[in-house]
Write a protein that holds these residues in place. Structure first.
Motif, PDB file in Angstrom:
ATOM      1  N   UNK A 278     -16.707  11.031   1.869  1.00 22.67           N
ATOM      2  CA  UNK A 278     -17.365  11.434   3.109  1.00 22.67           C
ATOM      3  C   UNK A 278     -18.292  12.632   2.890  1.00 22.67           C
ATOM      4  N   UNK A 281     -21.449  11.074   0.706  1.00 19.69           N
ATOM      5  CA  UNK A 281     -22.193   9.875   1.122  1.00 19.69           C
ATOM      6  C   UNK A 281     -23.331  10.240   2.074  1.00 19.69           C
ATOM      7  N   UNK A 282     -24.480   9.613   1.899  1.00 21.06           N
ATOM      8  CA  UNK A 282     -25.623   9.924   2.768  1.00 21.06           C
ATOM      9  C   UNK A 282     -26.130   8.696   3.523  1.00 21.06           C
ATOM     10  N   UNK A 283     -25.506   7.532   3.352  1.00 17.93           N
ATOM     11  CA  UNK A 283     -25.983   6.311   3.988  1.00 17.93           C
ATOM     12  C   UNK A 283     -25.432   6.109   5.390  1.00 17.93           C
ATOM     13  N   UNK A 284     -25.524   4.873   5.878  1.00 17.63           N
ATOM     14  CA  UNK A 284     -25.125   4.559   7.241  1.00 17.63           C
ATOM     15  C   UNK A 284     -23.706   4.047   7.378  1.00 17.63           C
TER      16      UNK A 284
ATOM     17  N   UNK B 161     -18.726   7.417   8.234  1.00 19.24           N
ATOM     18  CA  UNK B 161     -18.872   8.695   7.513  1.00 19.24           C
ATOM     19  C   UNK B 161     -19.597   9.715   8.389  1.00 19.24           C
ATOM     20  N   UNK B 162     -19.574  10.962   7.951  1.00 25.12           N
ATOM     21  CA  UNK B 162     -20.310  11.998   8.677  1.00 25.12           C
ATOM     22  C   UNK B 162     -21.797  11.664   8.712  1.00 25.12           C
ATOM     23  N   UNK B 163     -22.306  11.069   7.634  1.00 23.08           N
ATOM     24  CA  UNK B 163     -23.741  10.772   7.585  1.00 23.08           C
ATOM     25  C   UNK B 163     -24.135   9.745   8.653  1.00 23.08           C
ATOM     26  N   UNK B 164     -23.205   8.855   8.985  1.00 23.49           N
ATOM     27  CA  UNK B 164     -23.455   7.911  10.088  1.00 23.49           C
ATOM     28  C   UNK B 164     -23.703   8.684  11.373  1.00 23.49           C
ATOM     29  N   UNK B 377     -28.779  14.295   6.001  1.00 29.24           N
ATOM     30  CA  UNK B 377     -29.720  13.624   5.100  1.00 29.24           C
ATOM     31  C   UNK B 377     -30.252  12.315   5.686  1.00 29.24           C
ATOM     32  N   UNK B 378     -29.440  11.638   6.538  1.00 27.91           N
ATOM     33  CA  UNK B 378     -29.866  10.366   7.099  1.00 27.91           C
ATOM     34  C   UNK B 378     -30.466  10.568   8.486  1.00 27.91           C
ATOM     35  N   UNK B 383     -30.523   2.676  11.276  1.00 29.89           N
ATOM     36  CA  UNK B 383     -29.547   2.120  10.341  1.00 29.89           C
ATOM     37  C   UNK B 383     -29.667   0.601  10.296  1.00 29.89           C
TER      38      UNK B 383
END
Lengths: 389, 389
Positions: A278, A281-284, B161-164, B377-378, B383
């Motif tokens: 977590x 990770x930088x994706x969706x 994830x947090x990035x989501x 970052x995202x 998405x």
């Protein structure tokens, strides 16, 4: 000492089963005495046990006899702590049937007496010998699962018919057993729930239904939600009213999840711990790579009662460590008491438990009980407990 | 009419996916208009959709245009009911994305507007097209399982994830989504929970944790206990914080139990119903004979969004019955609102829900929110939702 002489007090269902195992299967153990206030059971003992086994109808005479080195207590639950205290004060080693008692106040006294006596003290938590739960505990305590996030035990395969409850006057009454499924069927799971995880909840909110499926006054259906100090949550769902029921214990942690079901242990193991994934990770919609691992577990359910009897005997003879120290009996009972208290007060119950409040509420239940057993077709007869735990 | 002209309002993640399906896969449907207030999305539409598709940046202009027969609403949740009301008042058929809205007060108004208009009204409950749940509903409603005793859905495989959460400013805020996992991930399960059983709870006690696993202000971990009119109990356990998580729905009833897991439906069917066994049995530990039955289920997850789009199109064209009538959207949202309200008030919530109280509490949450998104970052990017539901 090269042999432990056992005296059993209470030779009903479980006591009889233990007597047979002590006569047959336990190295270094000998059955030398039994005690029961029921003349029918004493007659059975005289007719079926070897002549060398002394029989007592009176507990005091049993305790002063010195006919044994260790006392195995297999009476109804309420008497476990009081008889154990008497046994410790008479300087015997003590092995008690589960549950440790009905209310923790009395169990605390028992634990004090055990500590003071310096004698061995065990409890019949035979499910600790089950390789499935031993392995689960190993995985958790060795850190394989990481920090625990959720425990979820669905233990609804304790089916009991009305005829079961009609078979004994003390069963499933506040005065006789002090509870229902939590006191009679679940003590093993309540023990394993904390033994395999090494965690006791910080607070409990439980929903108990009393006499929902059977004509009994105690709980026969329970859903308990708990929260732990580390932020994890847990569920314990149990009933005697469902068939075929389920026995599925799921543990979720930083490194994945483990499910114990159908005698199998499956570990869905994350390649990297979830918090690390977590953080990086930088994706969706991605999630950590996961491996489904079948964990090897020893065959069968382990040595069970025989295993506990052997381990306790070895502890007395050779100071081997106890697999199920008697002092730990208070943990599972605390969970059970907390669930009852939460249901009775319709509120959260924090741990450490308010033991005086629980005791007072239990006395109220006993006093206000208007329940009288109708003796059914199986009324009063001894049940064959082979195959149960 | 031999073709339904669709206009989509909101061409973010889901709206874009629906646009592509309407252009390609739906018999009798044609995409004729899109509307979005975000210039970037409108530019995307102009560049990627056929020239025949009209584009609108303003909802009012979209609604007065008569460029379509049916409006598909795929905006953030809060706008579903208000836009649907406007669409019905403009005399369009309406298909809304899930959830029906954020609070049931508004959804009730939407349902009234739909009834008044006489137009078709559908909701994107695409999981109703999943053969697994369709078959489960069939087994329950046809009486195979008998009276339900317990529902227990562990739906913890919504890992995010947090990035989501950092990817959209409206996500996981009280003002933007009005909730977390219950509003965004669980609407399908909350619908199926009552759709497959035909039962809504009588009361709810839920335990929600807010921002436990992620830096968000809304709930990301929920355990809800419910009781039904018929005495049955239920559990709904959900989180975005566990990997790999579980999706296991167990139903227990008079005739045995059914488990839906891993795309399979297993029915442990009792040879005689449990109440009959219990009434007739006179022994000790017996239980009803049980057959483990593998229930045949159609392959895969069914036609999903395409199935709902096709069914809705056929309903408009040929009056075919709707698989997911829009009016039923209020049921799952009621469950979600009740869970929030129970957690906020630390108390039981009875149904019918006190909708004014829920609305007032939600407004408090919005007003007292101090949460400001940090763009990760995202940050803000669209998405890819292919493969999600």
């Amino acid at each position: 000492m090269d042999q432990v002489r056992f005296g059993i007090i209470g030779i009903g269902n479980m006591g009889t089963s233990h007597a047979k195992q002590l006569l047959r299967d336990i190295r270094g153990a000998r059955l030398t005495a039994v005690c029961d206030s029921n003349p029918e059971r004493l007659r059975w003992a005289k007719e079926n046990l070897p002549e060398s086994v002394r029989t007592f109808s009176d507990a005091n005479a049993f305790f002063v006899s010195r006919a044994m080195d260790a006392v195995l207590i297999a009476t109804p639950h309420y008497d476990h702590p009081t008889l154990a205290v008497q046994a410790f004060e008479s300087d015997y080693h003590v092995l008690i049937e589960k549950p440790a008692g009905v209310y923790t106040k009395a169990v605390r006294d028992m634990n004090l007496a055990a500590a003071k006596s310096g004698r061995k003290f065990g409890i019949m938590y035979n499910q600790r010998t089950n390789p499935l739960y031993a392995k689960l505990r190993d995985l958790v305590l060795s850190g394989e699962l990481g920090e625990i996030r959720r425990t979820n035990w669905i233990i609804t395969n304790w089916y009991r018919s009305q005829s079961y409850y009609d078979s004994g006057g003390w069963r499933a009454t506040w005065a006789g057993e002090g509870g229902g499924v939590l006191l009679n069927q679940d003590p093993h799971q309540l023990d394993l729930w904390q033994w395999t995880t090494g965690m006791m909840p910080a607070r409990v909110r439980a929903f108990c239904h009393f006499g929902k499926y059977r004509n009994i006054e105690v709980e026969d259906d329970v859903t308990a939600y708990v929260e732990y100090e580390n932020g994890a949550t847990g569920l314990f769902v149990t009933t005697i009213g469902e068939a075929p029921g389920t026995n599925r214990f799921e543990l979720s942690g930083d490194n994945g999840k483990i499910v114990a079901e159908d005698g199998k242990l499956t570990f869905w193991r994350l390649r990297v711990p979830e918090p690390k994934f977590n953080a990086e990770y930088t994706g969706g919609f991605g999630q950590p790579e996961c491996w489904k691992c079948d964990i090897p577990v020893g065959e069968g359910e382990g040595p069970q009662h025989r295993g506990i009897l052997q381990n306790f005997t070895d502890a007395v003879l050779r100071d081997e460590p106890l697999l199920a120290p008697g002092e730990e009996g208070i943990l599972g009972l605390t969970l059970s008491n907390a669930m009852h208290l939460s249901a009775w007060t319709s509120d959260w119950v924090g741990l450490p438990l308010n033991e005086d409040l629980f005791y007072a509420k239990l006395q109220e239940k006993i006093k206000s009980s208007t329940y009288r057993k109708s003796t059914g077709p199986a009324g009063g007869k001894l049940l064959d407990v082979s195959g149960t735990h």
